[in-house]
Design an enzyme around this catalytic site. Structure first.
Site, short mmCIF file in Angstrom:
data_model
loop_
_atom_site.label_atom_id
_atom_site.label_comp_id
_atom_site.label_asym_id
_atom_site.label_seq_id
_atom_site.Cartn_x
_atom_site.Cartn_y
_atom_site.Cartn_z
N ASP A 1 -1.02 -6.02 -0.18
CA ASP A 1 -1.48 -5.38 1.34
C ASP A 1 -3.20 -5.56 1.02
O ASP A 1 -3.01 -4.73 -0.12
CB ASP A 1 -0.55 -3.82 1.33
CG ASP A 1 0.51 -4.03 1.85
OD1 ASP A 1 1.14 -5.06 3.64
OD2 ASP A 1 1.58 -2.69 2.02
N GLU B 1 8.41 -4.49 11.04
CA GLU B 1 9.14 -3.32 10.16
C GLU B 1 9.46 -2.18 11.21
O GLU B 1 8.86 -1.89 12.38
CB GLU B 1 8.17 -2.48 9.34
CG GLU B 1 8.76 -0.96 9.64
CD GLU B 1 7.30 -0.80 8.24
OE1 GLU B 1 6.48 -1.06 7.78
OE2 GLU B 1 7.77 0.31 7.41
N LYS C 1 -1.39 -9.67 2.63
CA LYS C 1 -1.09 -8.89 4.18
C LYS C 1 -1.85 -7.95 4.79
O LYS C 1 -2.13 -7.38 3.99
CB LYS C 1 0.40 -8.11 4.01
CG LYS C 1 1.55 -7.67 5.06
CD LYS C 1 2.39 -7.52 4.36
CE LYS C 1 3.13 -6.19 3.98
NZ LYS C 1 2.35 -5.10 4.06
N ASP D 1 0.66 -1.15 -0.15
CA ASP D 1 0.18 -0.31 0.08
C ASP D 1 0.68 0.90 -0.20
O ASP D 1 0.23 2.44 0.11
CB ASP D 1 -1.03 0.32 1.29
CG ASP D 1 -0.67 0.23 2.39
OD1 ASP D 1 0.83 -0.29 2.46
OD2 ASP D 1 -1.40 -0.15 3.67
N SER D 2 1.86 1.38 0.05
CA SER D 2 3.21 2.04 0.13
C SER D 2 2.67 2.38 -1.58
O SER D 2 3.16 3.72 -2.26
CB SER D 2 4.43 2.10 0.13
OG SER D 2 4.70 0.67 -0.87
N GLU E 1 -1.61 -5.58 8.35
CA GLU E 1 -1.21 -5.03 9.93
C GLU E 1 -1.95 -4.47 10.75
O GLU E 1 -2.87 -4.56 11.07
CB GLU E 1 -1.32 -3.54 9.80
CG GLU E 1 0.06 -3.23 8.11
CD GLU E 1 0.31 -1.87 7.70
OE1 GLU E 1 -0.01 -0.53 8.83
OE2 GLU E 1 0.82 -1.39 7.47
#
Ligand code: KIV
Length: 272
Positions: free
Chosen positions: A91, A190, A121, A52-53, A123
């Site tokens: 993501d 991270e 993925k 999602d960067s 978070e």
């Protein structure tokens, strides 16, 4: 082609676990479009993350929060078309899984059905356990993500190193164990202290992929634009730049402008 890719078999979640077991490091990099994904795959990457960067490096947003599920699916579909060997992980964007587990499953199903990606993925730890479990129960592989979780930047307030304090480190270890126990195939750590990341990697049998987490993890991930030097405004200590594409691209474009202005381009051989 990389010297580490004699094995041309498709990378699967199971093969990543085997790589950890035999001590082979896992290389992971982000990609967001067909052409770059094809080059990265051909170079021998093990895992390609449609991060999602993309919100930052493709759309120019300050945070990862604005990117939508539709936009992530668009990027994932483009990446998948360029990849033959790497495992492609997508993501789940902010807002697509935090609400409730049914919504989370619906979002994950859309990613898998529409993009043909191989895993998602997510978070977070215990806070999103129910959502992760529901997605896993549908047969969708999940990679966890702990430590600095950029979707929670408004809660943290800064992008500084996480889990330096004992209590936060203890919760991270507990969350990592929980992710393994419920069936995640890997976890990203991270921006946490290297000693903590090494400890977690030693305790888990699933692969731990680090970014800014030192050399003791089972693999590394970087954002493609950062490591290729396209995005030069971002220089954290953990980032190693493997190219200076910003300069290469600026010089090439300036050269082209010059050739057009001076009537050098096109020449006689470059026309019909
Ligand atoms: O979105 C992303 O690129 C990521 C990596 C930094 C792990 O989540």
């Amino acid at each position: 082609m990389s010297t580490y890719t004699e094995d041309q078999r498709k990378v699967t979640t199971h093969r990543l676990v085997e790589m950890k077991a035999r001590g082979e490091k896992i290389a992971m990099l982000t990609a967001y479009d067909y052409s770059m994904a094809r080059l990265i795959d051909e170079a021998g990457m093990d895992v390609i993350l449609v991060g999602d960067s993309a919100s930052n490096v493709m759309a120019g947003n300050i945070t990862t929060l604005p990117i939508t599920l539709d936009q992530m699916i668009y990027h994932a579909k483009s990446v998948i078309k360029g990849v033959k060997r790497a495992l492609v992980v997508v993501d789940m964007p902010f807002g697509s899984y935090q609400g409730n587990s049914k919504e989370a499953l619906a979002s994950a199903i859309r990613i898998m059905k529409e993009s043909h990606a191989e895993a998602v993925k997510m978070e977070g730890g215990s806070e999103i356990r129910e959502s992760i479990e529901r997605i896993l129960s549908a047969g969708i592989p999940v990679m966890g993500h702990l430590g600095l979780t950029p979707q929670s930047i408004n809660k943290f307030g800064t992008y500084s190193v996480r889990a330096r304090e004992e209590a936060e480190a203890a919760k991270l270890i507990e969350d990592a164990r929980m992710l393994e126990e419920i069936g995640c195939f890997a976890v990203v750590l991270e921006k946490i202290p290297a000693d903590l990341a090494r400890k977690v990697s030693e305790q888990l049998t699933i692969p731990v992929i680090g970014i800014g987490a030192g050399g003791g993890t089972d693999g590394q991930v970087l954002v493609m634009h950062d490591m290729l030097g396209i995005n030069k405004g971002f220089s954290p200590r953990f980032l190693r730049r493997y190219a200076d594409l910003a300069t290469v691209i600026n010089d090439a474009v300036a050269h082209y402008i010059d050739d057009v202005k001076t009537r050098d381009f096109p020449n006689e051989k470059e026309q019909y």
